[in-house]
Design an enzyme around this catalytic site. Structure first.
Site, PDB file in Angstrom:
ATOM      1  N   SER A  15     -41.325  14.542  39.966  1.00 33.23           N
ATOM      2  CA  SER A  15     -40.926  14.169  40.892  1.00 33.23           C
ATOM      3  C   SER A  15     -40.642  12.405  40.496  1.00 33.23           C
ATOM      4  O   SER A  15     -41.858  11.672  40.737  1.00 33.23           O
ATOM      5  CB  SER A  15     -42.300  14.018  41.867  1.00 33.23           C
ATOM      6  OG  SER A  15     -42.819  13.358  43.129  1.00 33.23           O
ATOM      7  N   HIS A  38     -37.365  16.042  42.116  1.00 35.91           N
ATOM      8  CA  HIS A  38     -37.884  16.800  43.184  1.00 35.91           C
ATOM      9  C   HIS A  38     -37.783  15.433  44.116  1.00 35.91           C
ATOM     10  O   HIS A  38     -39.013  14.454  43.118  1.00 35.91           O
ATOM     11  CB  HIS A  38     -39.311  17.494  42.580  1.00 35.91           C
ATOM     12  CG  HIS A  38     -40.351  17.130  43.841  1.00 35.91           C
ATOM     13  ND1 HIS A  38     -39.748  19.007  44.135  1.00 35.91           N
ATOM     14  CD2 HIS A  38     -41.587  16.894  44.905  1.00 35.91           C
ATOM     15  CE1 HIS A  38     -41.248  19.073  45.016  1.00 35.91           C
ATOM     16  NE2 HIS A  38     -41.841  17.935  45.238  1.00 35.91           N
ATOM     17  N   ASP A  40     -39.576  13.814  47.838  1.00 39.59           N
ATOM     18  CA  ASP A  40     -40.656  13.939  48.552  1.00 39.59           C
ATOM     19  C   ASP A  40     -40.259  13.040  49.529  1.00 39.59           C
ATOM     20  O   ASP A  40     -40.340  11.625  49.317  1.00 39.59           O
ATOM     21  CB  ASP A  40     -42.433  13.770  48.108  1.00 39.59           C
ATOM     22  CG  ASP A  40     -42.241  14.447  46.948  1.00 39.59           C
ATOM     23  OD1 ASP A  40     -42.953  15.547  47.309  1.00 39.59           O
ATOM     24  OD2 ASP A  40     -42.884  14.626  45.914  1.00 39.59           O
ATOM     25  N   MET A  42     -41.798  11.983  53.481  1.00 39.79           N
ATOM     26  CA  MET A  42     -43.138  11.620  54.029  1.00 39.79           C
ATOM     27  C   MET A  42     -42.808  11.115  55.001  1.00 39.79           C
ATOM     28  O   MET A  42     -42.276  10.140  55.049  1.00 39.79           O
ATOM     29  CB  MET A  42     -44.338  11.640  53.076  1.00 39.79           C
ATOM     30  CG  MET A  42     -44.539  12.219  51.754  1.00 39.79           C
ATOM     31  SD  MET A  42     -45.958  11.626  51.159  1.00 39.79           S
ATOM     32  CE  MET A  42     -45.872  12.371  49.823  1.00 39.79           C
ATOM     33  N   HIS A  71     -38.444  17.985  49.497  1.00 36.67           N
ATOM     34  CA  HIS A  71     -40.194  18.365  50.077  1.00 36.67           C
ATOM     35  C   HIS A  71     -40.581  17.541  51.244  1.00 36.67           C
ATOM     36  O   HIS A  71     -40.494  16.755  51.213  1.00 36.67           O
ATOM     37  CB  HIS A  71     -40.789  17.996  48.518  1.00 36.67           C
ATOM     38  CG  HIS A  71     -42.293  18.994  49.074  1.00 36.67           C
ATOM     39  ND1 HIS A  71     -43.552  18.830  48.535  1.00 36.67           N
ATOM     40  CD2 HIS A  71     -42.146  20.138  50.807  1.00 36.67           C
ATOM     41  CE1 HIS A  71     -44.285  19.157  49.161  1.00 36.67           C
ATOM     42  NE2 HIS A  71     -44.000  20.047  50.722  1.00 36.67           N
ATOM     43  N   MET A  73     -42.406  16.733  53.626  1.00 35.63           N
ATOM     44  CA  MET A  73     -44.406  16.422  54.750  1.00 35.63           C
ATOM     45  C   MET A  73     -43.618  16.108  56.044  1.00 35.63           C
ATOM     46  O   MET A  73     -44.324  14.617  56.043  1.00 35.63           O
ATOM     47  CB  MET A  73     -44.907  16.563  53.794  1.00 35.63           C
ATOM     48  CG  MET A  73     -45.124  17.111  51.954  1.00 35.63           C
ATOM     49  SD  MET A  73     -45.638  16.545  50.790  1.00 35.63           S
ATOM     50  CE  MET A  73     -44.289  15.629  49.775  1.00 35.63           C
ATOM     51  N   MET A 142     -48.314  24.215  47.644  1.00 35.97           N
ATOM     52  CA  MET A 142     -48.560  22.985  47.104  1.00 35.97           C
ATOM     53  C   MET A 142     -50.318  23.223  46.276  1.00 35.97           C
ATOM     54  O   MET A 142     -51.270  23.773  46.597  1.00 35.97           O
ATOM     55  CB  MET A 142     -49.618  22.109  47.961  1.00 35.97           C
ATOM     56  CG  MET A 142     -48.403  22.393  49.174  1.00 35.97           C
ATOM     57  SD  MET A 142     -47.629  20.691  48.255  1.00 35.97           S
ATOM     58  CE  MET A 142     -48.444  19.331  48.014  1.00 35.97           C
ATOM     59  N   ASP A 180     -46.834  22.608  43.126  1.00 33.48           N
ATOM     60  CA  ASP A 180     -46.596  21.186  43.482  1.00 33.48           C
ATOM     61  C   ASP A 180     -47.739  20.988  43.334  1.00 33.48           C
ATOM     62  O   ASP A 180     -48.470  20.586  44.382  1.00 33.48           O
ATOM     63  CB  ASP A 180     -45.583  20.937  44.655  1.00 33.48           C
ATOM     64  CG  ASP A 180     -45.516  19.111  44.453  1.00 33.48           C
ATOM     65  OD1 ASP A 180     -46.104  18.459  44.541  1.00 33.48           O
ATOM     66  OD2 ASP A 180     -44.906  18.889  45.681  1.00 33.48           O
TER      67      ASP A 180
END
Length: 229
Positions: A15, A38, A40, A42, A71, A73, A142, A180
């Site tokens: 990540s 990965h 993230d 957000m 991913h 979010m 998660m 994750d």
């Protein structure tokens, strides 16, 4: 890259949330032996943290040959998720808790050329979504609350991993089972034994002196655990 009924080799997805954001190209190169990278995303709405978005994903795509595992979010993934596929993400995962029409969004992601992933928070049960998971290539369970790196692994969510793996073994689903949060040398075996085959690891990789060696060590531990399960 396609989802499979059976498990083969464990896949390690470092990540970049734990990487040095000022040196993302170099940090991607440091994990060149990974399977996925990965990313993230957000938005400070769906989760309280704010990270990065489409322009950074576009830049990363040009900086690495690793498949980008995005991913999301974020709120309104129905609108945004297909755009990440369009800029070159290999797998685009969004949260069922934020989606208005997860099946339509999955189909739009696939139409744009990426795998489609569905993620569930630790407190979200999996059973209501087993039917729609047939539309997905990845299930991301998660193992921490989404929003921040460095949290402790939550073993109490592993029954969801087991349920998903049993559905795949029975032929009802065809997807990767990804975990994750808090994945490290001391937790990856439990996740692998439960049925995960893709492992997101942040500080366990980027906090190591040699990220490449850390990836291989995680892979070896997961492989041994998968063989026992």
């Amino acid at each position: 890259m396609t989802a499979q009924h059976g498990r083969s080799e464990p896949m390690i997805a470092p990540s970049i949330l734990s990487a040095d954001f000022a040196r993302l190209g170099e940090e991607a190169e440091a994990v060149s032996n990974a399977d996925w990278l990965h990313v993230d995303v957000m938005d400070a709405h769906f989760v309280p943290n704010l990270t990065l978005g489409l322009p950074v994903v576009e830049s990363l795509r040009r900086a690495t040959d690793l498949p980008l595992d995005c991913h999301l979010m974020i709120d309104d993934p129905d609108h945004w998720a297909p755009r990440y596929a369009e800029v070159g993400a290999a797998n685009v995962t969004f949260h069922v808790e934020a989606a208005h029409d997860p099946v339509a969004t999955a189909r739009a992601i696939r139409a744009a050329g990426a795998l489609a992933g569905l993620s569930v928070k630790p407190g979200t049960p999996l059973e209501p979504y087993l039917e729609i998971l047939r539309e997905f290539d990845t299930l991301l369970v998660m193992t921490v609350e989404p929003g921040f790196g460095g949290q402790s692994f939550m073993p109490e969510v592993l029954p969801k991993v087991r349920l998903a793996r049993n559905e795949v073994r029975a032929g009802h689903l065809r997807l990767f089972v990804e975990v994750d949060g808090g994945i490290a040398p001391e937790t990856i075996a439990a996740a692998a034994e439960a049925g995960a085959d893709v492992f997101v690891a942040g500080s366990a990789v980027y906090g190591a002196e040699d990220p490449g060696k850390a990836i291989e060590a995680l892979r070896v531990t997961a492989r041994a655990a998968m063989a026992r399960s």
